[in-house]
Design a protein around this motif. Structure first.
Motif, PDB file in Angstrom:
ATOM      1  N   ASP A  91       0.852  -1.186   0.000  1.00  0.00           N
ATOM      2  CA  ASP A  91       0.000   0.000   0.000  1.00  0.00           C
ATOM      3  C   ASP A  91       0.889   1.238   0.000  1.00  0.00           C
ATOM      4  O   ASP A  91       2.117   1.139  -0.023  1.00  0.00           O
ATOM      5  N   GLU A  92       0.278   2.405   0.017  1.00  0.00           N
ATOM      6  CA  GLU A  92       1.026   3.650  -0.125  1.00  0.00           C
ATOM      7  C   GLU A  92       2.004   3.892   1.016  1.00  0.00           C
ATOM      8  O   GLU A  92       3.006   4.584   0.849  1.00  0.00           O
ATOM      9  N   ASN A  93       1.725   3.346   2.163  1.00  0.00           N
ATOM     10  CA  ASN A  93       2.547   3.620   3.341  1.00  0.00           C
ATOM     11  C   ASN A  93       3.401   2.438   3.785  1.00  0.00           C
ATOM     12  O   ASN A  93       4.147   2.541   4.759  1.00  0.00           O
ATOM     13  N   THR A  94       3.281   1.314   3.085  1.00  0.00           N
ATOM     14  CA  THR A  94       3.993   0.105   3.493  1.00  0.00           C
ATOM     15  C   THR A  94       4.665  -0.539   2.289  1.00  0.00           C
ATOM     16  O   THR A  94       4.028  -0.764   1.261  1.00  0.00           O
ATOM     17  N   SER A  95       5.948  -0.826   2.409  1.00  0.00           N
ATOM     18  CA  SER A  95       6.670  -1.521   1.346  1.00  0.00           C
ATOM     19  C   SER A  95       6.839  -2.985   1.723  1.00  0.00           C
ATOM     20  O   SER A  95       6.663  -3.374   2.881  1.00  0.00           O
ATOM     21  N   PHE A  96       7.195  -3.801   0.739  1.00  0.00           N
ATOM     22  CA  PHE A  96       7.485  -5.200   1.040  1.00  0.00           C
ATOM     23  C   PHE A  96       8.646  -5.303   2.023  1.00  0.00           C
ATOM     24  O   PHE A  96       8.660  -6.165   2.901  1.00  0.00           O
ATOM     25  N   ALA A  97       9.618  -4.404   1.867  1.00  0.00           N
ATOM     26  CA  ALA A  97      10.769  -4.417   2.775  1.00  0.00           C
ATOM     27  C   ALA A  97      10.341  -4.141   4.214  1.00  0.00           C
ATOM     28  O   ALA A  97      10.903  -4.706   5.158  1.00  0.00           O
ATOM     29  N   ASP A  98       9.342  -3.277   4.391  1.00  0.00           N
ATOM     30  CA  ASP A  98       8.834  -2.997   5.739  1.00  0.00           C
ATOM     31  C   ASP A  98       8.284  -4.261   6.393  1.00  0.00           C
ATOM     32  O   ASP A  98       8.262  -4.374   7.623  1.00  0.00           O
ATOM     33  N   LEU A  99       7.844  -5.195   5.563  1.00  0.00           N
ATOM     34  CA  LEU A  99       7.278  -6.447   6.068  1.00  0.00           C
ATOM     35  C   LEU A  99       8.329  -7.548   6.175  1.00  0.00           C
ATOM     36  O   LEU A  99       8.005  -8.696   6.456  1.00  0.00           O
ATOM     37  N   GLY A 100       9.584  -7.173   5.926  1.00  0.00           N
ATOM     38  CA  GLY A 100      10.668  -8.146   6.023  1.00  0.00           C
ATOM     39  C   GLY A 100      10.817  -9.028   4.802  1.00  0.00           C
ATOM     40  O   GLY A 100      11.432 -10.097   4.866  1.00  0.00           O
ATOM     41  N   ILE A 101      10.265  -8.586   3.665  1.00  0.00           N
ATOM     42  CA  ILE A 101      10.306  -9.381   2.436  1.00  0.00           C
ATOM     43  C   ILE A 101      11.420  -8.865   1.528  1.00  0.00           C
ATOM     44  O   ILE A 101      11.497  -7.669   1.246  1.00  0.00           O
ATOM     45  N   ASN A 102      12.272  -9.751   1.071  1.00  0.00           N
ATOM     46  CA  ASN A 102      13.343  -9.402   0.146  1.00  0.00           C
ATOM     47  C   ASN A 102      12.747  -9.252  -1.254  1.00  0.00           C
ATOM     48  O   ASN A 102      12.364 -10.236  -1.886  1.00  0.00           O
ATOM     49  N   GLU A 103      12.682  -8.025  -1.758  1.00  0.00           N
ATOM     50  CA  GLU A 103      12.006  -7.786  -3.033  1.00  0.00           C
ATOM     51  C   GLU A 103      12.764  -8.354  -4.224  1.00  0.00           C
ATOM     52  O   GLU A 103      12.148  -8.760  -5.214  1.00  0.00           O
ATOM     53  N   THR A 104      14.071  -8.363  -4.155  1.00  0.00           N
ATOM     54  CA  THR A 104      14.838  -8.961  -5.252  1.00  0.00           C
ATOM     55  C   THR A 104      14.490 -10.437  -5.374  1.00  0.00           C
ATOM     56  O   THR A 104      14.275 -10.955  -6.473  1.00  0.00           O
ATOM     57  N   HIS A 105      14.398 -11.115  -4.236  1.00  0.00           N
ATOM     58  CA  HIS A 105      13.993 -12.521  -4.240  1.00  0.00           C
ATOM     59  C   HIS A 105      12.561 -12.669  -4.750  1.00  0.00           C
ATOM     60  O   HIS A 105      12.239 -13.612  -5.476  1.00  0.00           O
ATOM     61  N   LEU A 106      11.711 -11.727  -4.392  1.00  0.00           N
ATOM     62  CA  LEU A 106      10.309 -11.766  -4.801  1.00  0.00           C
ATOM     63  C   LEU A 106      10.167 -11.682  -6.320  1.00  0.00           C
ATOM     64  O   LEU A 106       9.216 -12.210  -6.899  1.00  0.00           O
ATOM     65  N   LEU A 107      11.127 -11.028  -6.981  1.00  0.00           N
ATOM     66  CA  LEU A 107      11.065 -10.835  -8.431  1.00  0.00           C
ATOM     67  C   LEU A 107      11.824 -11.901  -9.223  1.00  0.00           C
ATOM     68  O   LEU A 107      11.765 -11.916 -10.451  1.00  0.00           O
ATOM     69  N   GLU A 108      12.518 -12.792  -8.545  1.00  0.00           N
ATOM     70  CA  GLU A 108      13.438 -13.706  -9.227  1.00  0.00           C
ATOM     71  C   GLU A 108      12.790 -14.558 -10.309  1.00  0.00           C
ATOM     72  O   GLU A 108      13.380 -14.792 -11.361  1.00  0.00           O
ATOM     73  N   ASP A 109      11.582 -15.033 -10.083  1.00  0.00           N
ATOM     74  CA  ASP A 109      10.943 -15.924 -11.049  1.00  0.00           C
ATOM     75  C   ASP A 109       9.925 -15.212 -11.935  1.00  0.00           C
ATOM     76  O   ASP A 109       9.217 -15.857 -12.706  1.00  0.00           O
ATOM     77  N   VAL A 110       9.852 -13.892 -11.840  1.00  0.00           N
ATOM     78  CA  VAL A 110       8.932 -13.128 -12.683  1.00  0.00           C
ATOM     79  C   VAL A 110       9.565 -12.910 -14.052  1.00  0.00           C
ATOM     80  O   VAL A 110      10.705 -12.455 -14.152  1.00  0.00           O
ATOM     81  N   ILE A 111       8.832 -13.243 -15.121  1.00  0.00           N
ATOM     82  CA  ILE A 111       9.349 -13.040 -16.473  1.00  0.00           C
ATOM     83  C   ILE A 111       8.586 -11.953 -17.227  1.00  0.00           C
ATOM     84  O   ILE A 111       9.067 -11.441 -18.238  1.00  0.00           O
ATOM     85  N   GLU A 112       7.406 -11.588 -16.730  1.00  0.00           N
ATOM     86  CA  GLU A 112       6.611 -10.563 -17.419  1.00  0.00           C
ATOM     87  C   GLU A 112       5.665  -9.890 -16.436  1.00  0.00           C
ATOM     88  O   GLU A 112       5.147 -10.529 -15.516  1.00  0.00           O
ATOM     89  N   ILE A 113       5.459  -8.587 -16.645  1.00  0.00           N
ATOM     90  CA  ILE A 113       4.432  -7.838 -15.922  1.00  0.00           C
ATOM     91  C   ILE A 113       3.498  -7.271 -16.985  1.00  0.00           C
ATOM     92  O   ILE A 113       3.908  -6.452 -17.806  1.00  0.00           O
ATOM     93  N   LYS A 114       2.254  -7.722 -17.001  1.00  0.00           N
ATOM     94  CA  LYS A 114       1.330  -7.341 -18.071  1.00  0.00           C
ATOM     95  C   LYS A 114       0.948  -5.869 -18.030  1.00  0.00           C
ATOM     96  O   LYS A 114       0.790  -5.230 -19.062  1.00  0.00           O
ATOM     97  N   GLY A 115       0.738  -5.344 -16.846  1.00  0.00           N
ATOM     98  CA  GLY A 115       0.293  -3.962 -16.701  1.00  0.00           C
ATOM     99  C   GLY A 115       1.399  -3.058 -16.206  1.00  0.00           C
ATOM    100  O   GLY A 115       2.549  -3.160 -16.632  1.00  0.00           O
ATOM    101  N   ASP A 116       1.046  -2.167 -15.268  1.00  0.00           N
ATOM    102  CA  ASP A 116       2.006  -1.196 -14.745  1.00  0.00           C
ATOM    103  C   ASP A 116       2.919  -1.826 -13.696  1.00  0.00           C
ATOM    104  O   ASP A 116       2.511  -2.718 -12.947  1.00  0.00           O
TER     105      ASP A 116
END
Length: 241
Positions: A91-116
């Motif tokens: 959300d606007e006030n919370t990042s994945f990092a704020d939740l203790g989530i490694n965003e680079t790891h979160l994106l590792e298996d993503v090959i396409e983003i259809k929208g924005d």
């Protein structure tokens, strides 16, 4: 949660594939339902699984649980890669990092983003294996410095105040390209910008292979000294200091 596995095989082969791939998950994981459906399955049968059965090819298991939890829809390819409908922070006030989530790891298996793809304030440092962003991409104030395998952005691309230095394999931006106050020094393989290009107060010294700017081009107060490879500018050209 519904997760689509893209598969062009027959219904029989698809059922065999799923049966062969079943594995138990650790008991510590809370159970939930997933509906798997073969894309070209003429019978439209749905196969229900509990999350305590694991398909080994889905190495991004934790990632799709996280995306689903924050309302980001996705598809899974047969080999376990992820296609996202969009990318954004929870959300606007919370990042994945704020939740203790490694965003680079979160994106590792993503090959396409259809929208924005909104990477503002993202703590990810690279786009890993993402090749295509169908909508707009916003890198303003993100930590991403490496665009990885990215080749295509379908709409606007905002690199203002970003940490990206080189455009890498990116060859097409379908909308506006905003490079002002960016650290990008080389446009690399970029050949076309679909609308306006703003290089004012930017760091670009080399336009690389850029050939087409379909609307206005603003080079005011930029270090660019030559437009030798640019073949077409569809609107106004601003070069004054």
């Amino acid at each position: 949660m519904r997760v689509n596995i893209i598969n062009s095989s027959s219904n029989t082969n698809f059922n065999k594939y799923l049966t062969k791939c079943n594995r138990p998950k650790p008991h510590s994981i809370k159970l939930d339902n997933i509906s798997f459906k073969a894309k070209n399955d003429s019978t439209n049968d749905k196969i229900q699984f509990k999350l305590n059965h694991f398909v080994p090819e889905l190495r991004s298991y934790q990632a799709y649980r996280i995306y689903n939890a924050y309302g980001i829809n996705l598809q899974l390819t047969k080999d376990g890669k992820i296609i996202l409908d969009e990318f954004r922070q929870p959300d606007e006030n919370t990042s994945f990092a704020d939740l203790g989530i490694n965003e680079t790891h979160l994106l590792e298996d993503v090959i396409e983003i259809k929208g924005d793809a909104d990477f503002r304030y993202s703590k990810a440092t690279k786009l890993c294996n993402i090749k295509k962003i169908g909508g707009s991409a916003n890198f303003e104030d993100s930590r991403i410095s490496n665009l990885g395998e990215l080749e295509y952005i379908g709409n606007n691309a905002n690199f203002e105040h970003s940490k990206v230095v080189n455009m890498g394999k990116l060859n097409y931006i379908g909308g506006d390209g905003k490079f002002s106050y960016s650290k990008i020094e080389d446009l690399g393989e970029l050949t076309e910008i679909g609308k306006n290009a703003d290089f004012s107060y930017s760091s670009e010294k080399n336009l690389g292979n850029l050939k087409i700017i379909n609307k206005n081009a603003d080079f005011r107060n930029s270090p660019v000294r030559t437009l030798s490879k640019v073949e077409y500018i569809g609107g106004n050209l601003h070069c004054e200091k």
